[in-house]
Design an enzyme around this catalytic site. Sequence first.
Site, short mmCIF file in Angstrom:
data_model
loop_
_atom_site.label_atom_id
_atom_site.label_comp_id
_atom_site.label_asym_id
_atom_site.label_seq_id
_atom_site.Cartn_x
_atom_site.Cartn_y
_atom_site.Cartn_z
N CYS A 82 0.77 -1.33 0.02
CA CYS A 82 0.02 -0.22 -0.06
C CYS A 82 1.08 1.16 -0.03
CB CYS A 82 -0.83 -0.11 1.03
SG CYS A 82 -2.50 1.22 0.84
N HIS A 192 -3.68 -4.76 -0.74
CA HIS A 192 -3.28 -5.47 0.74
C HIS A 192 -3.29 -6.71 0.18
CE1 HIS A 192 -3.20 -1.80 3.32
NE2 HIS A 192 -4.17 -1.56 2.41
N GLU A 194 -2.66 -9.08 2.49
CA GLU A 194 -2.89 -9.55 3.72
C GLU A 194 -4.35 -9.58 4.24
OE1 GLU A 194 -2.55 -5.30 4.83
OE2 GLU A 194 -1.56 -6.99 3.28
#
Length: 211
Positions: A82, A192, A194
């Site tokens: 990001c 992202h 994750e």
Amino acid sequence: MQPRVVILDYGSGNLRSAQRAVARVGAHATISSDPHTALEADGLVVPGVGAFAACMRGLRALRGDRVIGKRLAGGRPVLGICVGMQILFERGVENDVVTEGCAEWPGTVERLDAPVIPHMGWNTVDAPAESAMFAGIDKDTRFYFVHSYGVRTWEMQTTSPHLKPPLVTWSTHGTPFVAAVENGPLWATQFHPEKSGDAGAQLLANWVATL
């Protein structure tokens, strides 16, 4: 032996979620703000949320920009996520204020040109066929984005036959923007991983496999 990964704590980013996601794909992941620990790890994750200028202030306060540069000079893997990707470019422009970045790549981070800001939610990406980052991930897979700024023009030109050009992945929100970059030991994503489910886990596993 599990590769050692440090999630760099410079006051920005989803540290715990990044740590858990990297650990789930087989790395020993820790969070640290210590430059020496970050330098010595097998892999370094540079997260980031919020304003470009604030992230750069936090990064420079613990000499994180130097750590990134030293790692890359030695061919040691770094993954930016990001705003952690955005700060790898030359500069960011927010509200007409220009902030210098780490300048690993030429280019400017600027406000997206789209009718709806921020770009928040799931979107597809257009990755090069030879991408190692997206190996094992279907072409129509969606990743999770949340950002108002991005890199809208790729400015790096590589003409030497002896240099392998970076692989640039694009996405579109209003207009195209850089969604990910693979450049030797330096990988980065605007989205992202994750928070991107199985596809994000596969991407992180691909990165951990390089350590």
